[in-house]
Design an enzyme around this catalytic site. Sequence first.
Site, short mmCIF file in Angstrom:
data_model
loop_
_atom_site.label_atom_id
_atom_site.label_comp_id
_atom_site.label_asym_id
_atom_site.label_seq_id
_atom_site.Cartn_x
_atom_site.Cartn_y
_atom_site.Cartn_z
CG ASP A 196 -64.52 14.48 8.42
OD1 ASP A 196 -63.51 14.01 8.95
OD2 ASP A 196 -64.59 14.76 7.21
CE LYS A 206 -58.98 16.73 7.14
NZ LYS A 206 -58.24 16.48 5.89
CG MET A 245 -64.89 24.08 2.73
SD MET A 245 -63.73 22.75 2.34
CE MET A 245 -63.88 22.68 0.55
#
Length: 253
Positions: free
Chosen positions: A36, A58, A172
């Site tokens: 990642d 991502k 996030m």
Amino acid sequence: MTTPRLTVLGAGPGDPELLTLKGARVLAEADVILYDALANRALLQHARPEAVLVPVGKRRGMRSHSQDDINALIVDYARRYGHVVRLKGGDPFVFGRGREEMLYAEAHGLLTDYVPGISSAVAAAGAAGIPVTHRGLSEGFRVITATTATGELAGSIREAARDARGTTVILMGLGELSRIVRAFCEQGHAGMPAAIIQNGTLPHARLVTGPVAELPARAAAAEIGAPAIIIIGEVTRLATPQKLALLPALYAA
């Protein structure tokens, strides 16, 4: 050719020395590593020279692999090469969709395993001197994400705002900072101490502290960006910016 299998591995919060010993061993055994964007690329030094290294990160606002693409790659590489290691930032089971990938792999006949990683929810806060629990200041902590799968503000944000006795760690959530702050202010917590930590545990980590209501302005003034965690609660009064200032020297050593 080894048996097709998947190991979902937590890369930790950023500092490559916070990878577990088991994690280093698994990386050294991998035939393929799908990694990642939030996994420190320095960890790839543990890989064998012949291992296939595939970035599948991502990141919000950037073109990247979809989850369906990643699932398909896991199965394809495992069938072609053997042992696939899926290297994910933090801990793969803390908003990392790690178990989803394992279930997909298992449904396609792969053996699976999971190796935990240190979550930024605790480590990034601690690196800035903020304990998620502290006697007399916090009776517990919750780790939540900012939005639902459909982009709505998560109901758990409002629940945390209504019951703010403990520590709330939001992952996030930087893109939803204004909505998060509004939820806490509406419950009478505009003055509650809070913090934002960007790139926690890394040499370029940054810290912003202040009352909840002032977080958006202070974050904008400091040009804070992702990846970052938001911490709301009395424990943020214990933040020690000087700890972050020492990180570059510690890395150099």
